[in-house]
Design a protein around this motif. Structure first.
Motif, mmCIF file in Angstrom:
data_model
loop_
_atom_site.group_PDB
_atom_site.id
_atom_site.type_symbol
_atom_site.label_atom_id
_atom_site.label_comp_id
_atom_site.label_asym_id
_atom_site.label_seq_id
_atom_site.Cartn_x
_atom_site.Cartn_y
_atom_site.Cartn_z
ATOM 1 N N ILE A 100 13.125 10.783 -5.479
ATOM 2 C CA ILE A 100 13.797 9.649 -4.955
ATOM 3 C C ILE A 100 12.736 8.422 -5.231
ATOM 4 C CG2 ILE A 100 14.633 8.419 -2.904
ATOM 5 C CD1 ILE A 100 14.981 11.046 -1.507
ATOM 6 N N SER A 105 12.963 2.160 -7.647
ATOM 7 C CA SER A 105 12.817 1.530 -8.862
ATOM 8 C C SER A 105 12.947 2.424 -10.091
ATOM 9 C CB SER A 105 11.513 1.012 -8.902
ATOM 10 O OG SER A 105 10.577 2.143 -8.905
ATOM 11 N N GLY A 106 12.758 3.750 -9.733
ATOM 12 C CA GLY A 106 12.765 4.543 -10.948
ATOM 13 C C GLY A 106 11.269 4.356 -11.864
ATOM 14 N N THR A 166 5.596 8.898 -8.732
ATOM 15 C CA THR A 166 6.819 9.738 -8.558
ATOM 16 C C THR A 166 7.319 10.150 -9.876
ATOM 17 O OG1 THR A 166 7.542 8.442 -6.696
ATOM 18 C CG2 THR A 166 9.288 9.739 -7.939
ATOM 19 N N GLU A 226 4.316 -3.276 7.185
ATOM 20 C CA GLU A 226 4.337 -3.888 5.842
ATOM 21 C C GLU A 226 4.638 -5.459 6.021
ATOM 22 O OE1 GLU A 226 6.417 -1.518 2.410
ATOM 23 O OE2 GLU A 226 7.846 -2.018 4.056
HETATM 24 C C1 G6P Z 1 5.849 0.783 -3.058
HETATM 25 C C2 G6P Z 1 6.555 -0.172 -2.294
HETATM 26 C C3 G6P Z 1 7.570 0.539 -1.049
HETATM 27 C C4 G6P Z 1 8.230 1.831 -1.780
HETATM 28 C C5 G6P Z 1 7.262 2.374 -2.673
HETATM 29 C C6 G6P Z 1 8.235 3.584 -3.575
HETATM 30 O O1 G6P Z 1 4.856 1.325 -2.321
HETATM 31 O O2 G6P Z 1 6.035 -1.363 -1.539
HETATM 32 O O3 G6P Z 1 8.439 -0.172 -0.644
HETATM 33 O O4 G6P Z 1 8.914 2.316 -0.980
HETATM 34 O O5 G6P Z 1 6.516 1.689 -3.531
HETATM 35 O O6 G6P Z 1 9.023 3.007 -4.495
HETATM 36 P P1 G6P Z 1 10.278 3.586 -5.151
HETATM 37 O O7 G6P Z 1 10.488 2.122 -6.330
HETATM 38 O O8 G6P Z 1 9.524 4.617 -6.049
HETATM 39 O O9 G6P Z 1 11.215 3.850 -4.186
#
Ligand code: G6P
Length: 597
Positions: A335, A338-339, A344, A477
């Motif tokens: 999940i 942003s990808g 991740t 946050e």
């Molecule tokens: C950063 C952002 C968070 C977000 C996390 C994962 O820490 O500040 O808000 O949940 O990245 O981002 P992603 O794009 O992988 O969901």
């Protein structure tokens, strides 16, 4: 992380670059800079702070080619010297970079021995000097040669005094090229470009492109030409603007009924059709993600286990690599809104290396995860600009409900009646969210005391334990108040020691099988004098007897309660941060997309 932009065409580059840069500010806002080619010379201007600071200080330079950068510091403090663009010693080349060059110390030493003078502490500056030293008849050839020496992650854009082209390259950091009429654009994220174009080309890892005003050529780092068609992005400029809301976060909270509606559109009737599920049988599920996406995964565990009966575990992306290998091959669900989150992406690669099938849930078409995973569920939330994730979280949950139903179908693990009920309930979710939004003023009035506190606890049980974690994350946050999410039954094993009349506790007390136990936990808290805000189900008149403040959400099936509840908690965090005068869309020290591990 940092944001980069570039422009080449017949318009004034400086104006366009500053405009695009502002739309990328959520990626970093500790310093910014612009380089414009004017009469064969490169003019670089930088400043510390937000882009508005740069804008107020900048000297107007005329020219149709340039690059710009907004920074989120990783190597070197946020100072003007460490701000991008960086320029080579001879002043002929300028570069902006997002990512981390892992072998920069070695390269830097060698470049210094070779006579180069460094003006910053960053890893990025080496790129300008490497390009200056590289052999090659033009900028493109020099960038390719320079990249031969570089290890690590990069999205970069380089220009020279010729103003003929911008050369861009990508490895593990996002980069998109926007196609215009006799002008082209470059950016870390498509939202920066929506005012100018919605026709884009995504660069893949280890690719480099020559971007001229009327053409774009893509090559891999081995020199092979890459043919790639453009893509039309369905997002428009309005999606990426505040549209009268004081903050993107509030706008995005209010967009949730529509985002859920879009995410369900056409999907509930076609759950059987994805061949990915018929071709693969799974005996377990593993979910990985970071931050808010990790919390969505924790909710997903309850959803998937209840619907499909498949044992499901959840892991923070950066910890996944340390988990011991098992023989069975779970479906790995990745999940990431942003990808592009580096931790991740690394987890996704590790899962593939272990021979697991991977399914990504993401909001961004063409993002890196869409190329790493075997299949993708898009969340259709539209662009999310506020750093604190809101509508992407809720739509991630929708994707998890859809996934749970899909797995349940192939395993025949729920009755057709239950399935029909779930589908009907899902269709009603936008209305439930809207009901909460219609009472936003009431939530605001419940935040007066909390806004003055130093610490707030959020408690819940079962599927709303992760909802409590997400509520706490939102609060810390954006309001900088210590927020802590806890399974309600666990308070007595330690944290009760921290409670006092000054420590508000938000208790999720919906009418499901956790209700009675939650009331017991609320009593434990009030006995210590802590003020409780109980979030319950409409029609519940008993909660007032236990809690100082009560907010009631519409009745939904217990499986769906995290959705209306998290909307309450998002608004609660938002109004607290607003009362405290915090920069809600751009909280200190954090960035929306983190492309370093
Ligand atoms: C950063 C952002 C968070 C977000 C996390 C994962 O820490 O500040 O808000 O949940 O990245 O981002 P992603 O794009 O992988 O969901």
């Amino acid at each position: 992380m940092c944001g980069i932009v570039g422009y080449i065409g017949s318009r004034e580059a400086q104006e366009i670059l500053l405009d695009c840069l502002k739309r990328l500010e959520y990626r970093g806002y500790d310093s910014a800079g612009v380089a414009i080619v004017s009469d064969g010379e490169i003019d670089v201007q930088k400043s510390v702070g937000e882009i508005s600071v740069l804008e107020s200080q900048i000297k107007k330079i005329s020219g149709g080619a340039g690059i710009a950068h907004t920074r989120w510091a990783t190597h070197g403090r946020p100072t003007t010297e460490n701000a991008h663009p960086f320029i080579s010693c001879d002043g002929k080349y300028a570069v902006v970079h997002n990512g981390i060059i892992t072998n920069y110390m070695d390269l830097r030493e060698r470049l210094i021995e070779g006579g180069h003078r460094f003006t910053s502490d960053t890893d990025s500056e080496i790129l300008a000097h490497l390009i200056e030293d590289a052999e090659g008849e033009d900028l493109f050839a020099k960038v390719v040669k320079a990249l031969d020496k570089v290890e690590g992650a990069y999205a970069l854009a380089a220009i020279d005094g010729g103003a003929e082209e911008i050369v861009v390259a990508r490895n593990e950091s996002p980069l998109v090229i926007g196609i215009g009429h006799d002008e082209n654009f470059v950016a870390s994220d498509v939202t920066a470009l929506l005012r100018y174009t919605n026709e884009v080309l995504y660069l893949h890892d280890r690719e480099v492109a020559r971007v001229q005003a009327d053409s774009v050529e893509i090559y891999d780092l081995e020199g092979n030409h890459v043919e790639r068609g453009t893509q039309k992005v369905s997002w428009n400029l309005e999606d990426a603007e505040r549209s009268g809301y004081p903050h993107f976060m509030l706008k995005e909270i209010f967009e949730q009924p529509q985002a859920v509606h879009e995410s369900l559109l056409g999907r509930l009737g076609s759950l059987e059709e994805d061949p990915f599920f018929s071709e693969n049988a799974f005996s377990s599920v593993k979910i990985v993600g970071c931050g808010t996406s990790y919390h969505a995964g924790l909710v997903g565990k309850y959803i998937i286990e209840e619907l499909s009966k498949l044992p499901t575990t959840v892991q923070i992306s950066s910890e996944y690599r340390y988990s011991s290998l098992s023989e069975e091959k779970p479906l790995v669900v990745i999940i990431t809104q942003s990808g592009e989150t580096a931790d991740t992406l690394a987890a996704a690669r590790e899962a593939s290396r272990r021979g697991c099938r991977t399914l990504a849930i993401t909001n961004v078409l063409g993002s890196a995860i869409t190329r790493e995973a075997d299949t993708v569920i898009y969340t259709r939330a539209g662009p999310e600009i506020g750093v604190a994730a809101t509508k992407t979280f809720v739509t991630q949950l929708i994707a998890l409900y859809l996934l749970g139903l899909r797995l349940a179908s192939s395993r025949r693990s729920i009755s057709s009646e239950r399935r029909r009920q779930i589908i009907t309930d899902m269709r009603a979710l936008p209305r439930a969210i809207q009901d909460v939004l219609n009472n936003a003023d009431a939530i605001e009035s419940l935040t007066t005391r909390s806004a003055k506190s130093q610490s707030i606890f959020f408690i819940g049980r079962h599927i709303n334990f992760p909802t409590a974690l997400e509520g706490a994350l939102k609060t810390k946050e954006i309001s900088y108040i210590h927020g802590e999410g806890y399974p309600a039954g666990e308070l007595k094993h330690g944290p009760l020691a921290l409670l006092s009349t000054e420590t508000p506790v938000v208790a999720i007390c919906v009418r499901d099988h956790t209700y009675e136990k939650m009331l017991g936990n609320v009593r434990e808290v009030t006995a210590r004098g802590a003020p409780v805000l109980a979030i319950g189900t409409e029609g519940d008149r008993d909660l007032e007897k236990y809690a100082e403040d009560v907010f009631l959400v519409p009745h939904v099936d217990p499986l769906f309660t995290p959705i209306p509840i998290i909307v309450v908690l998002q608004l609660y965090a938002y109004y607290i941060a607003k009362k405290r005068g915090c920069p809600i869309d751009k909280p200190r020290n954090i960035a929306k997309t983190v492309t370093v591990e």
